[in-house]
Design an enzyme around this catalytic site. Structure first.
Site, PDB file in Angstrom:
ATOM      1  N   ASP A  45     -13.006 -37.655 -26.594  1.00 10.26           N
ATOM      2  CA  ASP A  45     -14.414 -37.366 -26.878  1.00 10.26           C
ATOM      3  C   ASP A  45     -15.013 -36.524 -25.752  1.00 10.26           C
ATOM      4  O   ASP A  45     -15.879 -35.674 -25.993  1.00 10.26           O
ATOM      5  CB  ASP A  45     -15.199 -38.668 -27.043  1.00 10.26           C
ATOM      6  CG  ASP A  45     -14.842 -39.373 -28.338  1.00 10.26           C
ATOM      7  OD1 ASP A  45     -14.532 -38.678 -29.320  1.00 10.26           O
ATOM      8  OD2 ASP A  45     -14.864 -40.618 -28.368  1.00 10.26           O
ATOM      9  N   GLY A  46     -14.547 -36.764 -24.531  1.00 11.31           N
ATOM     10  CA  GLY A  46     -15.014 -35.969 -23.390  1.00 11.31           C
ATOM     11  C   GLY A  46     -14.678 -34.489 -23.587  1.00 11.31           C
ATOM     12  O   GLY A  46     -15.464 -33.606 -23.207  1.00 11.31           O
ATOM     13  N   ASP A 152     -32.866 -48.965 -12.445  1.00 11.57           N
ATOM     14  CA  ASP A 152     -31.845 -47.946 -12.145  1.00 11.57           C
ATOM     15  C   ASP A 152     -32.103 -46.649 -12.902  1.00 11.57           C
ATOM     16  O   ASP A 152     -31.887 -45.563 -12.361  1.00 11.57           O
ATOM     17  CB  ASP A 152     -30.451 -48.474 -12.514  1.00 11.57           C
ATOM     18  CG  ASP A 152     -29.911 -49.444 -11.473  1.00 11.57           C
ATOM     19  OD1 ASP A 152     -30.660 -49.766 -10.531  1.00 11.57           O
ATOM     20  OD2 ASP A 152     -28.756 -49.885 -11.608  1.00 11.57           O
ATOM     21  N   ALA A 164     -21.466 -44.369 -26.738  1.00 14.99           N
ATOM     22  CA  ALA A 164     -20.992 -43.990 -25.398  1.00 14.99           C
ATOM     23  C   ALA A 164     -21.803 -44.761 -24.335  1.00 14.99           C
ATOM     24  O   ALA A 164     -21.869 -45.976 -24.357  1.00 14.99           O
ATOM     25  CB  ALA A 164     -21.093 -42.469 -25.240  1.00 14.99           C
ATOM     26  N   ALA A 168     -22.971 -49.126 -23.323  1.00 18.41           N
ATOM     27  CA  ALA A 168     -22.712 -49.850 -22.073  1.00 18.41           C
ATOM     28  C   ALA A 168     -23.999 -50.449 -21.498  1.00 18.41           C
ATOM     29  O   ALA A 168     -23.938 -51.360 -20.678  1.00 18.41           O
ATOM     30  CB  ALA A 168     -22.056 -48.913 -21.062  1.00 18.41           C
TER      31      ALA A 168
HETATM   32  P1  NAP Z   1     -15.711 -39.084 -19.344  1.00 13.06           P
HETATM   33  O1  NAP Z   1     -14.632 -39.629 -18.504  1.00 13.06           O
HETATM   34  O2  NAP Z   1     -15.554 -37.769 -20.007  1.00 13.06           O
HETATM   35  O3  NAP Z   1     -16.079 -40.149 -20.486  1.00 13.06           O
HETATM   36  C1  NAP Z   1     -16.171 -41.508 -20.206  1.00 13.06           C
HETATM   37  C2  NAP Z   1     -15.715 -42.261 -21.447  1.00 13.06           C
HETATM   38  O4  NAP Z   1     -16.697 -42.135 -22.501  1.00 13.06           O
HETATM   39  C3  NAP Z   1     -14.394 -41.752 -22.010  1.00 13.06           C
HETATM   40  O5  NAP Z   1     -13.576 -42.847 -22.312  1.00 13.06           O
HETATM   41  C4  NAP Z   1     -14.832 -41.006 -23.271  1.00 13.06           C
HETATM   42  O6  NAP Z   1     -13.830 -41.002 -24.279  1.00 13.06           O
HETATM   43  C5  NAP Z   1     -16.000 -41.857 -23.713  1.00 13.06           C
HETATM   44  N1  NAP Z   1     -16.924 -41.194 -24.651  1.00 13.06           N
HETATM   45  C6  NAP Z   1     -17.487 -39.973 -24.575  1.00 13.06           C
HETATM   46  N2  NAP Z   1     -18.281 -39.763 -25.633  1.00 13.06           N
HETATM   47  C7  NAP Z   1     -18.210 -40.878 -26.401  1.00 13.06           C
HETATM   48  C8  NAP Z   1     -18.812 -41.262 -27.621  1.00 13.06           C
HETATM   49  N3  NAP Z   1     -19.683 -40.466 -28.264  1.00 13.06           N
HETATM   50  N4  NAP Z   1     -18.532 -42.501 -28.116  1.00 13.06           N
HETATM   51  C9  NAP Z   1     -17.682 -43.343 -27.483  1.00 13.06           C
HETATM   52  N5  NAP Z   1     -17.077 -43.031 -26.315  1.00 13.06           N
HETATM   53  C10 NAP Z   1     -17.347 -41.805 -25.777  1.00 13.06           C
HETATM   54  O7  NAP Z   1     -17.039 -39.175 -18.450  1.00 13.06           O
HETATM   55  P2  NAP Z   1     -18.121 -38.100 -17.966  1.00 13.06           P
HETATM   56  O8  NAP Z   1     -17.521 -36.719 -17.972  1.00 13.06           O
HETATM   57  O9  NAP Z   1     -18.717 -38.608 -16.720  1.00 13.06           O
HETATM   58  O10 NAP Z   1     -19.294 -38.224 -19.063  1.00 13.06           O
HETATM   59  C11 NAP Z   1     -19.096 -37.947 -20.391  1.00 13.06           C
HETATM   60  C12 NAP Z   1     -19.632 -39.080 -21.212  1.00 13.06           C
HETATM   61  O11 NAP Z   1     -19.093 -40.299 -20.756  1.00 13.06           O
HETATM   62  C13 NAP Z   1     -21.146 -39.257 -21.108  1.00 13.06           C
HETATM   63  O12 NAP Z   1     -21.776 -38.517 -22.124  1.00 13.06           O
HETATM   64  C14 NAP Z   1     -21.337 -40.761 -21.274  1.00 13.06           C
HETATM   65  O13 NAP Z   1     -21.734 -41.117 -22.571  1.00 13.06           O
HETATM   66  C15 NAP Z   1     -19.971 -41.354 -21.053  1.00 13.06           C
HETATM   67  N6  NAP Z   1     -20.047 -42.306 -19.934  1.00 13.06           N
HETATM   68  C16 NAP Z   1     -20.033 -43.626 -20.236  1.00 13.06           C
HETATM   69  C17 NAP Z   1     -20.150 -44.555 -19.238  1.00 13.06           C
HETATM   70  C18 NAP Z   1     -20.130 -46.006 -19.600  1.00 13.06           C
HETATM   71  O14 NAP Z   1     -19.838 -46.336 -20.767  1.00 13.06           O
HETATM   72  N7  NAP Z   1     -20.454 -46.891 -18.662  1.00 13.06           N
HETATM   73  C19 NAP Z   1     -20.268 -44.159 -17.894  1.00 13.06           C
HETATM   74  C20 NAP Z   1     -20.277 -42.785 -17.626  1.00 13.06           C
HETATM   75  C21 NAP Z   1     -20.175 -41.863 -18.659  1.00 13.06           C
HETATM   76  P3  NAP Z   1     -12.481 -40.122 -24.176  1.00 13.06           P
HETATM   77  O15 NAP Z   1     -11.557 -40.916 -23.290  1.00 13.06           O
HETATM   78  O16 NAP Z   1     -12.015 -40.072 -25.586  1.00 13.06           O
HETATM   79  O17 NAP Z   1     -12.824 -38.773 -23.603  1.00 13.06           O
END
Ligand code: NAP
Length: 270
Positions: A45-46, A152, A164, A168
């Site tokens: 998804d990223g 926060d 996403a 959390a």
């Molecule tokens: P990233 O490593 O690219 O993504 C973090 C995780 O979020 C990966 O496992 C990714 O899946 C998953 N993800 C992304 N979009 C999603 C969606 N629409 N539904 C379910 N899972 C999804 O991290 P990044 O580059 O820092 O940020 C990209 C996205 O990561 C942000 O838009 C944010 O939503 C998410 N994120 C989530 C958390 C959390 O849940 N605590 C923390 C930071 C960021 P893939 O492994 O398939 O790429």
């Protein structure tokens, strides 16, 4: 048909990209980075977030398709062993291919600074977080003050981004056919002095919210995977994009709730 591939860069994704180029060549498809008709995201998804931001200026004119090379994706619904079938379907006349276009809403995020307005589109979410101190920000909904947030940060997500970061922080999951944005709190301070709603809120398309950071120090702003630290943003307006949606080419059904079930619950029942 003109296509472009964005991949995650790992060994499997690179191998699949090469395989897709060979298949595309055999079907007479043309690789085109400037103005593709279809963008393939090979990874997770990223990777789709990267693909979207690379081609967001053409979002009205192209379709996205995702092949996942890790776990099941929310934006990526094809598996690596289906790449031949996908290439074939992409080259089947439309009326025979069962092609369906799924359109998902995007969030429009506008930063107001002393120099003017900057407008961004988010596929997953926008977040605002304190860095050096507790974040304090006034939240207005439809131009009326709603609350003074302390904690926060705040996450404003799209329906497809609800699975996403929003999940959390205990936001609800929203079906992407609903045109809405969700406001979720990130660790708010709630006691006798400071009070916020505590629940996440879902705004329909014709509503908007404005966030006014009340700190002079840097805050962290993120639009999907793009992060920045700034202290010049006076206010942030968030709403459903009035006129832009992302389009996914679906060659077979894969319902959103099935993705949610497979990603978060799994198939085994005891
Ligand atoms: P990233 O490593 O690219 O993504 C973090 C995780 O979020 C990966 O496992 C990714 O899946 C998953 N993800 C992304 N979009 C999603 C969606 N629409 N539904 C379910 N899972 C999804 O991290 P990044 O580059 O820092 O940020 C990209 C996205 O990561 C942000 O838009 C944010 O939503 C998410 N994120 C989530 C958390 C959390 O849940 N605590 C923390 C930071 C960021 P893939 O492994 O398939 O790429």
């Amino acid at each position: 048909m003109k296509y472009f591939v964005v991949d995650r860069g790992d060994e499997l994704s690179l191998r699949l990209t090469e395989q897709f180029h060979r298949l595309a060549h055999s079907y007479g498809m043309e690789q085109n980075e400037e103005k593709p008709d279809i963008v393939l995201s090979i990874g997770g998804d990223g990777t789709m977030l990267h693909a979207f931001h690379r081609f967001q200026h053409l979002v009205d004119e192209l379709w996205f398709v995702g092949i996942h090379t890790g776990r099941l994706g929310f934006y990526a619904d094809w598996t690596p062993d289906e790449i031949g079938q996908l290439a074939k379907l992409m080259n089947t006349p439309l009326e025979e291919s069962n092609l369906r276009i799924a359109e998902y809403p995007l969030a429009e995020i506008q930063f107001t600074t002393a120099d003017g307005i900057e407008t961004y589109l988010a596929l997953n979410e926008f977040t605002l977080r304190g860095i050096e101190e507790t974040m304090v920000a006034q939240l207005n909904i439809n131009d009326d003050m709603f609350e003074m947030f302390r904690g926060d940060g705040i996450c404003i997500s799209t329906p497809s981004g609800s699975t996403a970061y929003n999940k959390a922080v205990n936001g609800g999951l929203i079906h992407p056919s609903l045109e809405a944005i969700q406001i979720a709190e990130i660790a708010s301070i709630n006691n006798r002095v400071y009070r916020t709603l505590g629940s996440s809120m879902i705004l329909p398309k014709h509503h908007h919210c404005d966030i006014y950071p009340r700190t002079k120090k840097n805050v962290q702003l993120s639009i999907d995977h793009l992060y920045s630290q700034r202290n010049d943003v006076l206010s942030i307006r968030c709403k459903v994009s009035p006129d832009k949606k992302i389009k996914f080419a679906r060659f077979r059904p894969f319902p959103f709730w099935s993705r949610v079930q497979k990603a978060f619950i799994g198939t085994e029942f005891h």
